[in-house]
Design a protein around this motif. Structure first.
Motif, PDB file in Angstrom:
ATOM      1  N   ALA A 177      30.578  43.992  -8.318  1.00  0.00           N
ATOM      2  CA  ALA A 177      31.768  44.805  -8.057  1.00  0.00           C
ATOM      3  C   ALA A 177      32.428  44.437  -6.724  1.00  0.00           C
ATOM      4  CB  ALA A 177      31.412  46.289  -8.058  1.00  0.00           C
ATOM      5  N   ILE A 178      31.723  43.683  -5.909  1.00  0.00           N
ATOM      6  CA  ILE A 178      32.261  43.271  -4.612  1.00  0.00           C
ATOM      7  C   ILE A 178      32.871  41.887  -4.741  1.00  0.00           C
ATOM      8  CG2 ILE A 178      31.687  42.752  -2.201  1.00  0.00           C
ATOM      9  CD1 ILE A 178      29.357  44.743  -2.476  1.00  0.00           C
ATOM     10  N   GLU A 179      34.111  41.774  -4.340  1.00  0.00           N
ATOM     11  CA  GLU A 179      34.795  40.480  -4.419  1.00  0.00           C
ATOM     12  C   GLU A 179      34.624  39.717  -3.122  1.00  0.00           C
ATOM     13  OE1 GLU A 179      38.835  40.917  -5.674  1.00  0.00           O
ATOM     14  OE2 GLU A 179      38.305  42.262  -7.315  1.00  0.00           O
ATOM     15  N   GLY A 180      34.963  38.446  -3.162  1.00  0.00           N
ATOM     16  CA  GLY A 180      34.928  37.630  -1.958  1.00  0.00           C
ATOM     17  C   GLY A 180      33.700  36.743  -1.875  1.00  0.00           C
ATOM     18  N   PRO A 181      33.572  36.051  -0.755  1.00  0.00           N
ATOM     19  CA  PRO A 181      32.509  35.060  -0.606  1.00  0.00           C
ATOM     20  C   PRO A 181      31.117  35.656  -0.323  1.00  0.00           C
ATOM     21  CG  PRO A 181      33.802  35.173   1.394  1.00  0.00           C
ATOM     22  CD  PRO A 181      34.491  36.062   0.391  1.00  0.00           C
ATOM     23  N   ASN A 182      31.043  36.954  -0.059  1.00  0.00           N
ATOM     24  CA  ASN A 182      29.756  37.584   0.248  1.00  0.00           C
ATOM     25  C   ASN A 182      29.579  38.846  -0.606  1.00  0.00           C
ATOM     26  OD1 ASN A 182      27.344  38.209   1.448  1.00  0.00           O
ATOM     27  ND2 ASN A 182      28.222  38.831   3.398  1.00  0.00           N
ATOM     28  N   PRO A 183      29.376  38.659  -1.926  1.00  0.00           N
ATOM     29  CA  PRO A 183      29.308  39.807  -2.837  1.00  0.00           C
ATOM     30  C   PRO A 183      27.942  40.520  -2.819  1.00  0.00           C
ATOM     31  CG  PRO A 183      29.002  37.809  -4.073  1.00  0.00           C
ATOM     32  CD  PRO A 183      29.236  37.401  -2.632  1.00  0.00           C
ATOM     33  N   PHE A 184      27.548  41.004  -1.650  1.00  0.00           N
ATOM     34  CA  PHE A 184      26.266  41.680  -1.494  1.00  0.00           C
ATOM     35  C   PHE A 184      26.472  43.035  -0.855  1.00  0.00           C
ATOM     36  CE2 PHE A 184      25.216  37.229  -1.749  1.00  0.00           C
ATOM     37  CZ  PHE A 184      24.014  37.191  -2.430  1.00  0.00           C
ATOM     38  N   ARG A 185      25.539  43.943  -1.127  1.00  0.00           N
ATOM     39  CA  ARG A 185      25.542  45.257  -0.493  1.00  0.00           C
ATOM     40  C   ARG A 185      24.143  45.546   0.020  1.00  0.00           C
ATOM     41  NH1 ARG A 185      22.778  48.284  -4.098  1.00  0.00           N
ATOM     42  NH2 ARG A 185      23.008  47.735  -6.273  1.00  0.00           N
ATOM     43  N   TRP A 186      24.066  46.463   0.975  1.00  0.00           N
ATOM     44  CA  TRP A 186      22.763  46.867   1.492  1.00  0.00           C
ATOM     45  C   TRP A 186      22.055  47.736   0.466  1.00  0.00           C
ATOM     46  CZ3 TRP A 186      20.628  44.545   5.406  1.00  0.00           C
ATOM     47  CH2 TRP A 186      21.423  43.976   6.383  1.00  0.00           C
ATOM     48  N   GLU A 187      20.755  47.535   0.330  1.00  0.00           N
ATOM     49  CA  GLU A 187      19.933  48.387  -0.530  1.00  0.00           C
ATOM     50  C   GLU A 187      18.546  48.492   0.099  1.00  0.00           C
ATOM     51  OE1 GLU A 187      20.024  48.208  -4.956  1.00  0.00           O
ATOM     52  OE2 GLU A 187      17.928  47.628  -4.724  1.00  0.00           O
ATOM     53  N   ASP A 188      18.160  49.713   0.441  1.00  0.00           N
ATOM     54  CA  ASP A 188      16.824  49.926   0.976  1.00  0.00           C
ATOM     55  C   ASP A 188      15.819  49.982  -0.160  1.00  0.00           C
ATOM     56  OD1 ASP A 188      17.786  49.951   3.538  1.00  0.00           O
ATOM     57  OD2 ASP A 188      17.626  52.118   3.801  1.00  0.00           O
ATOM     58  N   LYS A 189      14.709  49.273   0.027  1.00  0.00           N
ATOM     59  CA  LYS A 189      13.610  49.283  -0.940  1.00  0.00           C
ATOM     60  C   LYS A 189      12.333  49.599  -0.183  1.00  0.00           C
ATOM     61  CE  LYS A 189      15.601  46.164  -4.295  1.00  0.00           C
ATOM     62  NZ  LYS A 189      15.337  45.069  -5.213  1.00  0.00           N
ATOM     63  N   THR A 190      11.464  50.348  -0.821  1.00  0.00           N
ATOM     64  CA  THR A 190      10.216  50.750  -0.178  1.00  0.00           C
ATOM     65  C   THR A 190       9.048  49.916  -0.687  1.00  0.00           C
ATOM     66  OG1 THR A 190       9.667  52.376  -1.862  1.00  0.00           O
ATOM     67  CG2 THR A 190      11.057  53.137  -0.014  1.00  0.00           C
ATOM     68  N   THR A 191       7.933  50.069  -0.028  1.00  0.00           N
ATOM     69  CA  THR A 191       6.706  49.431  -0.487  1.00  0.00           C
ATOM     70  C   THR A 191       6.460  49.788  -1.958  1.00  0.00           C
ATOM     71  OG1 THR A 191       5.785  49.565   1.752  1.00  0.00           O
ATOM     72  CG2 THR A 191       4.225  49.219  -0.038  1.00  0.00           C
ATOM     73  N   ALA A 192       6.651  51.053  -2.306  1.00  0.00           N
ATOM     74  CA  ALA A 192       6.433  51.487  -3.690  1.00  0.00           C
ATOM     75  C   ALA A 192       7.366  50.773  -4.660  1.00  0.00           C
ATOM     76  CB  ALA A 192       6.606  53.002  -3.801  1.00  0.00           C
ATOM     77  N   ASP A 193       8.609  50.532  -4.259  1.00  0.00           N
ATOM     78  CA  ASP A 193       9.549  49.830  -5.137  1.00  0.00           C
ATOM     79  C   ASP A 193       9.018  48.451  -5.532  1.00  0.00           C
ATOM     80  OD1 ASP A 193      11.492  51.880  -5.141  1.00  0.00           O
ATOM     81  OD2 ASP A 193      12.407  51.086  -3.308  1.00  0.00           O
ATOM     82  N   TYR A 194       8.375  47.789  -4.602  1.00  0.00           N
ATOM     83  CA  TYR A 194       7.866  46.444  -4.869  1.00  0.00           C
ATOM     84  C   TYR A 194       6.482  46.425  -5.523  1.00  0.00           C
ATOM     85  CZ  TYR A 194      11.597  44.331  -2.062  1.00  0.00           C
ATOM     86  OH  TYR A 194      12.815  43.918  -1.577  1.00  0.00           O
ATOM     87  N   PHE A 195       5.626  47.385  -5.166  1.00  0.00           N
ATOM     88  CA  PHE A 195       4.213  47.254  -5.522  1.00  0.00           C
ATOM     89  C   PHE A 195       3.644  48.313  -6.464  1.00  0.00           C
ATOM     90  CE2 PHE A 195       4.865  45.257  -1.367  1.00  0.00           C
ATOM     91  CZ  PHE A 195       4.425  43.971  -1.639  1.00  0.00           C
TER      92      PHE A 195
END
Length: 182
Positions: A20-38
Motif C-alpha cells: 500500500a506504500i508507494e515509492g522506492p521504500n515501500p516498508f512500514r514499521w512493525e514490532d514483533k515479539t519473541t513470541a511472534d517468532y518462536f
C-alpha cells in the motif's frame, strides 16, 4: 544459554514490505515479539557478529539458506538469522543475499543478545557491541540445543566458526531422529 532455558521476551523493531506504500521504500514499521517468532514452532536461530561480514555472508547464511529443505525435513518450521544490526541493514543484507527461505531478525539495540548472554564488545574491529556467533534449536520458545563458538570474550582477536555451522546443527537434528541403539 543452555538447553532447557526459556528465551527472553523482547520486542524487535522490524521493517516489513507494505504494498500500500508507494515509492522506492515501500516498508512500514512493525514490532514483533519473541513470541511472534518462536511460540508454537521449532526453529533454528543463528546469530552472528554482523551483516555483510565475510564469514557470515560467505558460509553461514548461505549454508542455512541452501540447506533449508534439509532442516524442514528434520521437523524445523523456520530458520532465523539474527544480528545486532538495525532492520534497514538486515533487510538490505537479506536482499543482497537473495534470501527466500531464511528470515532475518534485527536486534538493533542488542537487547535480545544481551539477555541471551551473548553480547560482546568488538571495538577491536570498529563494530561496537555485537553478538557472539552461536546457533540454537528452539522449540516453542525453549532452547532444545545450543551451539556456541568457543572463546566468548570481548574484543576476541578471531572470529571462530564451526560449532554454529549449518552442517553441525543439521547433524544434531539428524542424529536426534535416529533411534537409540541398544
Amino acid at each position: 544459554m543452555k538447553a532447557g532455558a526459556t528465551l527472553p521476551n523482547v520486542t524487535f523493531h522490524t521493517r516489513v514490505r507494505d504494498e500500500a506504500i508507494e515509492g522506492p521504500n515501500p516498508f512500514r514499521w512493525e514490532d514483533k515479539t519473541t513470541a511472534d517468532y518462536f511460540a508454537g514452532k521449532r526453529v533454528v536461530l543463528f546469530s552472528l557478529p554482523g551483516a555483510f561480514t565475510p564469514t557470515c555472508s560467505t558460509y553461514q547464511l548461505p549454508g542455512f539458506e541452501n540447506g533449508h529443505a534439509d532442516f524442514i525435513a528434520q521437523g524445523v518450521d523456520a530458520i532465523y538469522c539474527m544480528s545486532v544490526n538495525d532492520s534497514f541493514v538486515m533487510n538490505k543484507w537479506a536482499e543482497s543475499q537473495n534470501l527466500s527461505k531464511v528470515d532475518v531478525i534485527p536486534d538493533g539495540s542488542g537487547e535480545f543478545t544481551r539477555k541471551m548472554g551473548m553480547l560482546v564488545d568488538k571495538d577491536n574491529l570498529g563494530f561496537g557491541m555485537r553478538s557472539w556467533r552461536y546457533a540454537a534449536v528452539i522449540n516453542d520458545g525453549v532452547v532444545e540445543a545450543w551451539f556456541e563458538e568457543p572463546g566468548l570474550a570481548d574484543n576476541h582477536p578471531e572470529d571462530p566458526y564451526g560449532v554454529s555451522s549449518p552442517e553441525t546443527v543439521l547433524s544434531y537434528l539428524v542424529d536426534k531422529k535416529e533411534p537409540a541403539l541398544a
